[in-house]
Design an enzyme around this catalytic site. Structure first.
Site, PDB file in Angstrom:
ATOM      1  N   LYS A   1      27.258  33.023   4.334  1.00 45.53           N
ATOM      2  CA  LYS A   1      26.631  34.291   4.732  1.00 45.53           C
ATOM      3  C   LYS A   1      25.242  34.086   5.339  1.00 45.53           C
ATOM      4  O   LYS A   1      24.548  35.038   5.637  1.00 45.53           O
ATOM      5  CB  LYS A   1      26.557  35.236   3.541  1.00 45.53           C
ATOM      6  CG  LYS A   1      27.932  35.531   2.944  1.00 45.53           C
ATOM      7  CD  LYS A   1      27.994  36.874   2.296  1.00 45.53           C
ATOM      8  CE  LYS A   1      29.376  37.099   1.697  1.00 45.53           C
ATOM      9  NZ  LYS A   1      29.622  38.515   1.425  1.00 45.53           N
TER      10      LYS A   1
ATOM     11  N   PRO B   1      32.764  45.925   7.250  1.00 45.37           N
ATOM     12  CA  PRO B   1      31.743  44.991   7.746  1.00 45.37           C
ATOM     13  C   PRO B   1      31.074  44.285   6.576  1.00 45.37           C
ATOM     14  O   PRO B   1      30.929  44.872   5.495  1.00 45.37           O
ATOM     15  CB  PRO B   1      30.743  45.913   8.462  1.00 45.37           C
ATOM     16  CG  PRO B   1      30.973  47.273   7.886  1.00 45.37           C
ATOM     17  CD  PRO B   1      32.426  47.329   7.493  1.00 45.37           C
ATOM     18  N   ASP B   2      30.690  43.037   6.769  1.00 37.99           N
ATOM     19  CA  ASP B   2      29.931  42.324   5.735  1.00 37.99           C
ATOM     20  C   ASP B   2      28.455  42.589   6.006  1.00 37.99           C
ATOM     21  O   ASP B   2      27.876  42.067   6.970  1.00 37.99           O
ATOM     22  CB  ASP B   2      30.247  40.826   5.774  1.00 37.99           C
ATOM     23  CG  ASP B   2      29.653  40.120   4.566  1.00 37.99           C
ATOM     24  OD1 ASP B   2      28.485  40.410   4.218  1.00 37.99           O
ATOM     25  OD2 ASP B   2      30.348  39.295   3.954  1.00 37.99           O
ATOM     26  N   ILE B   3      27.856  43.424   5.181  1.00 39.04           N
ATOM     27  CA  ILE B   3      26.484  43.877   5.436  1.00 39.04           C
ATOM     28  C   ILE B   3      25.501  42.712   5.324  1.00 39.04           C
ATOM     29  O   ILE B   3      24.660  42.497   6.198  1.00 39.04           O
ATOM     30  CB  ILE B   3      26.126  45.019   4.452  1.00 39.04           C
ATOM     31  CG1 ILE B   3      27.093  46.183   4.693  1.00 39.04           C
ATOM     32  CG2 ILE B   3      24.678  45.462   4.622  1.00 39.04           C
ATOM     33  CD1 ILE B   3      27.141  47.217   3.599  1.00 39.04           C
TER      34      ILE B   3
ATOM     35  N   ASN C   1      34.447  49.550  -6.150  1.00 40.36           N
ATOM     36  CA  ASN C   1      34.154  48.360  -6.955  1.00 40.36           C
ATOM     37  C   ASN C   1      33.419  48.799  -8.204  1.00 40.36           C
ATOM     38  O   ASN C   1      32.751  49.819  -8.202  1.00 40.36           O
ATOM     39  CB  ASN C   1      33.227  47.429  -6.172  1.00 40.36           C
ATOM     40  CG  ASN C   1      33.984  46.552  -5.216  1.00 40.36           C
ATOM     41  OD1 ASN C   1      35.171  46.738  -5.004  1.00 40.36           O
ATOM     42  ND2 ASN C   1      33.292  45.600  -4.638  1.00 40.36           N
TER      43      ASN C   1
ATOM     44  N   LYS D   1      28.986  30.482  -0.736  1.00 41.51           N
ATOM     45  CA  LYS D   1      28.740  31.837  -0.225  1.00 41.51           C
ATOM     46  C   LYS D   1      27.378  31.904   0.471  1.00 41.51           C
ATOM     47  O   LYS D   1      27.220  32.551   1.494  1.00 41.51           O
ATOM     48  CB  LYS D   1      28.794  32.829  -1.397  1.00 41.51           C
ATOM     49  CG  LYS D   1      29.125  34.230  -0.994  1.00 41.51           C
ATOM     50  CD  LYS D   1      29.455  35.110  -2.186  1.00 41.51           C
ATOM     51  CE  LYS D   1      30.925  35.090  -2.556  1.00 41.51           C
ATOM     52  NZ  LYS D   1      31.256  36.011  -3.644  1.00 41.51           N
TER      53      LYS D   1
ATOM     54  N   PHE E   1      23.753  38.501  -3.457  1.00 44.59           N
ATOM     55  CA  PHE E   1      24.254  38.317  -4.813  1.00 44.59           C
ATOM     56  C   PHE E   1      25.657  37.744  -4.706  1.00 44.59           C
ATOM     57  O   PHE E   1      26.354  37.987  -3.721  1.00 44.59           O
ATOM     58  CB  PHE E   1      24.308  39.656  -5.561  1.00 44.59           C
ATOM     59  CG  PHE E   1      23.055  39.937  -6.336  1.00 44.59           C
ATOM     60  CD1 PHE E   1      21.889  40.247  -5.674  1.00 44.59           C
ATOM     61  CD2 PHE E   1      23.043  39.867  -7.726  1.00 44.59           C
ATOM     62  CE1 PHE E   1      20.712  40.488  -6.380  1.00 44.59           C
ATOM     63  CE2 PHE E   1      21.890  40.106  -8.445  1.00 44.59           C
ATOM     64  CZ  PHE E   1      20.721  40.416  -7.762  1.00 44.59           C
TER      65      PHE E   1
ATOM     66  N   ASP F   1      35.527  45.544  -0.131  1.00 38.39           N
ATOM     67  CA  ASP F   1      35.837  44.681   1.005  1.00 38.39           C
ATOM     68  C   ASP F   1      36.753  45.351   2.022  1.00 38.39           C
ATOM     69  O   ASP F   1      36.760  44.981   3.181  1.00 38.39           O
ATOM     70  CB  ASP F   1      36.481  43.381   0.499  1.00 38.39           C
ATOM     71  CG  ASP F   1      35.463  42.543  -0.249  1.00 38.39           C
ATOM     72  OD1 ASP F   1      34.363  42.333   0.289  1.00 38.39           O
ATOM     73  OD2 ASP F   1      35.741  42.129  -1.407  1.00 38.39           O
TER      74      ASP F   1
ATOM     75  N   LYS G   1      45.744  65.536   0.547  1.00 40.02           N
ATOM     76  CA  LYS G   1      46.047  64.774  -0.664  1.00 40.02           C
ATOM     77  C   LYS G   1      47.478  64.210  -0.601  1.00 40.02           C
ATOM     78  O   LYS G   1      48.410  64.946  -0.250  1.00 40.02           O
ATOM     79  CB  LYS G   1      45.896  65.696  -1.873  1.00 40.02           C
ATOM     80  CG  LYS G   1      46.073  64.980  -3.179  1.00 40.02           C
ATOM     81  CD  LYS G   1      45.943  65.908  -4.357  1.00 40.02           C
ATOM     82  CE  LYS G   1      46.333  65.168  -5.627  1.00 40.02           C
ATOM     83  NZ  LYS G   1      46.583  66.082  -6.721  1.00 40.02           N
TER      84      LYS G   1
HETATM   85  N1  CTP Z   1      28.365  42.014   0.641  1.00 41.60           N
HETATM   86  C1  CTP Z   1      28.045  42.847   1.697  1.00 41.60           C
HETATM   87  N2  CTP Z   1      29.025  43.456   2.414  1.00 41.60           N
HETATM   88  C2  CTP Z   1      30.329  43.259   2.115  1.00 41.60           C
HETATM   89  C3  CTP Z   1      30.683  42.405   1.025  1.00 41.60           C
HETATM   90  C4  CTP Z   1      29.664  41.802   0.302  1.00 41.60           C
HETATM   91  O1  CTP Z   1      26.847  43.029   1.965  1.00 41.60           O
HETATM   92  N3  CTP Z   1      31.262  43.851   2.826  1.00 41.60           N
HETATM   93  C5  CTP Z   1      27.297  41.321  -0.072  1.00 41.60           C
HETATM   94  C6  CTP Z   1      27.074  41.757  -1.496  1.00 41.60           C
HETATM   95  O2  CTP Z   1      26.124  42.808  -1.571  1.00 41.60           O
HETATM   96  C7  CTP Z   1      26.539  40.483  -2.127  1.00 41.60           C
HETATM   97  C8  CTP Z   1      27.240  39.382  -1.356  1.00 41.60           C
HETATM   98  O3  CTP Z   1      27.656  39.973  -0.135  1.00 41.60           O
HETATM   99  O4  CTP Z   1      25.153  40.322  -1.888  1.00 41.60           O
HETATM  100  C9  CTP Z   1      28.412  38.758  -2.020  1.00 41.60           C
HETATM  101  O5  CTP Z   1      29.302  39.711  -2.516  1.00 41.60           O
HETATM  102  P1  CTP Z   1      30.629  39.286  -3.272  1.00 41.60           P
HETATM  103  O6  CTP Z   1      31.383  40.501  -3.629  1.00 41.60           O
HETATM  104  O7  CTP Z   1      30.267  38.308  -4.352  1.00 41.60           O
HETATM  105  O8  CTP Z   1      31.342  38.427  -2.191  1.00 41.60           O
HETATM  106  P2  CTP Z   1      32.377  38.764  -1.089  1.00 41.60           P
HETATM  107  O9  CTP Z   1      31.733  38.684   0.240  1.00 41.60           O
HETATM  108  O10 CTP Z   1      33.068  40.044  -1.360  1.00 41.60           O
HETATM  109  O11 CTP Z   1      33.344  37.500  -1.206  1.00 41.60           O
HETATM  110  P3  CTP Z   1      34.570  37.231  -2.205  1.00 41.60           P
HETATM  111  O12 CTP Z   1      35.175  38.583  -2.494  1.00 41.60           O
HETATM  112  O13 CTP Z   1      35.425  36.346  -1.433  1.00 41.60           O
HETATM  113  O14 CTP Z   1      33.984  36.585  -3.426  1.00 41.60           O
END
Ligand code: CTP
Length: 421
Positions: free
Chosen positions: A358, A320-322, A226, A354, A340, A294, A303
């Site tokens: 979350k 995982p969504d941290i 990203n 969001k 954020f 994500d 390679k």
């Molecule tokens: N975040 C996280 N772990 C992930 C994805 C996101 O901890 N796998 C956290 C980011 O650090 C941020 C928040 O989730 O604090 C939102 O991140 P964002 O990229 O805006 O959202 P997404 O969860 O990726 O949702 P979307 O892509 O649908 O907007």
């Protein structure tokens, strides 16, 4: 929601809001930092009134100080206009704190000996309010026994000292004597107003901050990533540490330098970031500023070569969504979890959704569309979404966003401890 959470989401006033600061600008080169100091204090809602000494006026103009503070800049003890508008006694009393920045060797000596030969020293002698000084001078002057004796005298009278730091001095010498940087002065004021003069307002608390991107390897040379410079997350870690928190920064690959006084754990992938965050618990404060990828790819060991055929297909699996994991209910849930939201459209609506999805307490929403220049840039325009609603902040340097957020966090915990005591 437990009691702590309710208090923390109640939107308490930032520590410097409506605080009246009488800023005395004495005659040193660091007087050139006064405009930035005033700007940052006002960004935090403080009211600033300035006294400029004759020496100070060699480095900065009264007009600059007056326009930035939005108040008259006072200079002359014997000016009829000044005295009839606002006598020096009133000037010295209508403040919550007197801040001398820069404090030269000369003004420190005058303060230590109770001299009052101009408006600044008269106000300092006439005040019944707390005084803070940010010394600034040549290293020999600073280490001179006379200055050190004056410093001791001032300290025994409870004058608060911020800095000086070491570094290149304007005179070409290197050493102690450099005025504390503006964020340090702000942090010292925040500590003072948090009623913890010798400790930071966050000093008993552990904070965990995520920052930067994650890189998900495709093969040994390629990755999915990203856009993120880590500037905002690193600045938040630094600002929390300045307010005394014990900070662990879990960072993806960035070129930003490690912030001072922060424990940095470097990771590459989202799964590694998740593990490092869990290892850093328990913590009372979590700020997830990382731009986590994500999806992870099924990593090939060798390679991937172009073989003239069809382009390879990547097999992706969700990471995982941290933030959501750390914000889950449970014994290890931090008291304040802040996420954020990087959005390119419907910023506030998406951010509100969001925050709920979350389960975080506060969410900092920022526009990351190409036009905003947020990624990699130095500024950020954010909206703070809490249970109480949405606060839109002006465009600020990322460092200022970080300081403001850290102060909001400190105010939330201060507010909570006052409620509990
Ligand atoms: N975040 C996280 N772990 C992930 C994805 C996101 O901890 N796998 C956290 C980011 O650090 C941020 C928040 O989730 O604090 C939102 O991140 P964002 O990229 O805006 O959202 P997404 O969860 O990726 O949702 P979307 O892509 O649908 O907007």
């Amino acid at each position: 929601m437990n009691t702590i959470m309710r208090d923390l989401t109640a939107g308490p006033t930032p520590l410097l809001e409506n605080k009246r600061i009488l800023l005395i600008v004495a005659g040193g080169i660091a007087a050139v930092k006064a405009p930035d100091l005033i700007r940052r204090l006002r960004e935090r809602g403080a009211q600033v009134r300035c006294i400029l000494t004759k020496g100070g006026a060699n480095f900065v103009t009264p007009l600059t100080l007056a326009s930035l503070s939005g108040e008259k800049c006072y200079q002359d003890l014997f000016s009829l206009t000044d005295e009839s508008e606002m006598g020096h006694i009133r000037l010295s009393r209508e403040a919550d704190i007197l801040l001398v920045a820069p404090a030269t060797a000369d003004i420190m000596a005058k303060m230590a000996h109770g001299m009052a030969d101009d408006l600044a020293t008269t106000a300092l002698l006439a005040t019944d309010k707390p005084v803070m000084i940010a010394p600034s001078m040549n290293v020999m002057m600073w280490t001179h026994p006379a200055t050190q004796a004056n410093l001791q005298t001032l300290q025994t009278r409870d004058v608060r000292i911020v800095g000086p730091g070491a570094g290149d001095l304007a005179c070409g010498e290197v050493g102690d004597g450099r005025m504390a940087e503006v964020p340090e002065i702000i942090a010292a004021l925040a500590r003072f107003f948090a009623k913890a003069p010798n400790r930071g307002p966050l000093s008993s608390l552990k904070a965990l901050v995520t920052s930067g991107p994650t890189h998900e390897p495709i093969d040994p040379v390629r990755y999915i990533g990203n856009r993120s410079s880590g500037k905002q997350g690193h600045a938040i870690a630094a600002a929390l540490a300045e307010l005394g928190a014990d900070v662990t920064l879990v960072s993806g690959p960035v070129t930003e330098a490690d912030p001072d006084g922060v424990k940095v754990v470097r990771v590459e992938t989202a799964k590694q970031m998740m593990k490092a965050c869990k290892d850093a618990l328990p913590a009372q404060i979590v700020v997830c500023a990382a731009a986590v990828a994500d999806w992870a790819a099924d990593t090939r060991e060798a390679k991937i070569k172009k073989d003239g055929g069809a382009a390879p297909t990547l097999k992706l699996s969700e990471n995982p969504d941290i933030l959501a994991t750390l914000a889950q209910k449970g014994p290890l849930r931090p008291d304040l979890v802040i996420g954020f939201a990087a959005e390119t459209e419907n910023l506030v609506e998406n951010a509100k959704a969001k925050r709920a999805r979350k389960n975080c307490d506060w969410l900092v929403a920022n526009d990351v569309s190409q036009m905003s220049g947020t990624f990699g840039g130095d500024s950020n325009t954010v909206h703070l979404v809490t249970a109480d609603g949405v606060e839109s902040w002006p465009t600020l340097k990322k460092r200022a966003v970080a300081e403001r957020l850290a102060e909001r966090i400190a105010a939330a915990f201060n507010h909570q401890s006052q409620h509990q005591s």
